[in-house]
Design an enzyme around this catalytic site. Structure first.
Site, short mmCIF file in Angstrom:
data_model
loop_
_atom_site.label_atom_id
_atom_site.label_comp_id
_atom_site.label_asym_id
_atom_site.label_seq_id
_atom_site.Cartn_x
_atom_site.Cartn_y
_atom_site.Cartn_z
N CYS A 138 72.84 124.00 -51.53
CA CYS A 138 72.50 122.60 -51.32
C CYS A 138 71.08 122.29 -51.81
CB CYS A 138 72.71 122.21 -49.86
SG CYS A 138 72.83 120.42 -49.60
N GLY A 160 72.21 114.15 -50.95
CA GLY A 160 71.96 112.86 -51.57
C GLY A 160 71.34 112.97 -52.95
N HIS A 195 78.65 123.35 -49.24
CA HIS A 195 78.31 124.24 -48.12
C HIS A 195 79.40 125.28 -47.90
CE1 HIS A 195 74.69 122.36 -46.27
NE2 HIS A 195 75.08 121.36 -47.04
N GLU A 227 79.32 127.76 -45.94
CA GLU A 227 79.38 128.18 -44.54
C GLU A 227 80.20 127.22 -43.70
OE1 GLU A 227 76.62 124.90 -44.30
OE2 GLU A 227 76.91 126.48 -45.78
#
Length: 375
Positions: A265, A309, A348, A350
């Site tokens: 990320c 974002g 993500h 996870e």
């Protein structure tokens, strides 16, 4: 109690506060997840943002002490169509309204969340204000316009820890560092994790791969990391503009020349900048548990958990192979370097909350470290 939501473009919504009197401000975004609201609330990547859930009923399974992704609630406010005040779940310790009130975070309901989501989808994420005051709509809109833009904001330093820590398996614990050196305890590969607002499940899954973990603040220099003598470096998720974090891009560029390095990320974006690329702000961001991503190395379609974002400009990167692409808008979701042990993904792996389709990323990182560090 009446509560009003005002967007910077003059759009105005009326709802009800379910957490009492208050004011909140931040960037209004929407999340497409049907569940997982507790993990959303405690994800530090949402710092500076007010989250609107698109699913109409939120709070029906309450809140428990086991599903948090950090030590506190980070969203600036929580916007739902209907909040369930009396949860029914054997794991619930308290209700959503009580949980938010404990953390001093505003929650409002009764907003037409479909209309708000559609507005943000068309016009983009907006600076916004929520208030139970007697202010006029025009006054609230002016307040929203006075909020700093998300572009240029270093929010990662705000949520990053003040001191290094180790991961105990259930929560962070202070790290023993003397004269800049760390006494590593485990037998696996030693990894320094830059905590820009990390979710705890990332630490759990790194530990499952056998890593000995030391997390450090966002402002840790390359020289300080080298003194810790790691085998690899990992860059976490986090909030805000990656280009605004002072000194981090330069430090990561130096470390990536020496150590196997991975990022998720915000960490993915920082690696893109460190490799000479550019980042840009997405119109309304990607936030949810149901975003399709294609792994170009296998041809497999994954359903992913997302919260960002900003994005790395694919065309700005050199000497990298694109490994993942977002199938909704073709934005970059992952890459690895063709000459150095570097890999990163935007979504993500996870989950928490979300599908587990991408968890193999942690194994890929472990194998990369094994190949390049011999451990």
């Amino acid at each position: 109690m009446k509560a009003f939501l005002a967007l910077e473009d003059g759009t105005f919504f009326e709802g009800l506060s379910f957490t009492g009197k208050g004011n909140a401000q931040g960037e209004a975004i929407f999340n497409t997840g049907m569940s997982g609201y507790q993990e959303v609330l405690t994800d530090p990547s949402y710092a500076g943002q007010m989250v609107c859930m698109t699913y109409p009923l939120i709070g029906n399974y309450g809140v428990n002490l086991d599903d948090v992704e950090s030590s506190r609630v980070w969203v600036e406010a929580f916007i739902v169509k209907e909040c369930c005040k009396a949860p029914s779940n054997w794991r619930a310790n308290k209700s959503l309204p009580d949980y938010l009130a404990e953390h001093g975070v505003m929650g409002i309901e009764g907003i037409d969340t479909r209309a708000l989501t559609r507005h943000l989808r068309i016009h983009g994420a907006q600076r916004a204000v929520i208030s139970t005051d007697d202010a006029t709509p025009a006054e609230l809109v002016e307040r929203a316009r006075a909020i700093p833009s998300m572009e240029g904001q270093d929010l990662a330093s705000r949520v990053s820890p003040a001191e290094p820590y180790v991961w105990t398996g259930t929560q962070p614990a202070p790290a023993a560092i003397t004269d800049g050196r760390h006494q590593w305890r485990g037998t696996g590969p030693k990894v320094v994790v830059y905590d820009f607002g990390i979710k705890w499940n990332i630490l759990r899954l790194l530990a499952e791969q056998g890593f000995d973990i030391l997390a450090v603040p966002a402002g840790t220099s390359a020289a300080q990391v080298k003194a810790l003598a790691p085998d690899a470096v990992f860059l976490s998720n986090g909030p805000g503009d990656p280009a605004a974090i002072e000194g981090v891009v330069e430090a990561v560029a130096e470390l990536a020349e020496r150590y196997p390095t991975a990022g998720i990320c915000l960490g993915h974006q920082i690696l893109g900048l460190a490799l000479g690329g550019r980042t840009y702000k997405l119109k309304f961001g990607h936030h949810g548990l149901n975003h399709p991503v294609k792994d170009l190395t296998t041809g497999r379609i994954e359903i992913s958990s997302q919260n960002h974002g900003f994005c790395v400009d694919i065309a700005s990167l050199k000497d990298v192979e694109i490994t993942h692409v977002n199938l909704n808008d073709q934005t970059l979701e992952g890459f690895h370097h063709t000459k150095k042990p570097i890999l990163a993904i935007q979504h993500h792996p996870e989950a928490s909350p979300g599908p587990h389709d991408s968890r193999y990323f942690f194994h890929r990182f472990r194998e990369m470290v094994r190949q390049h560090a011999g451990i």
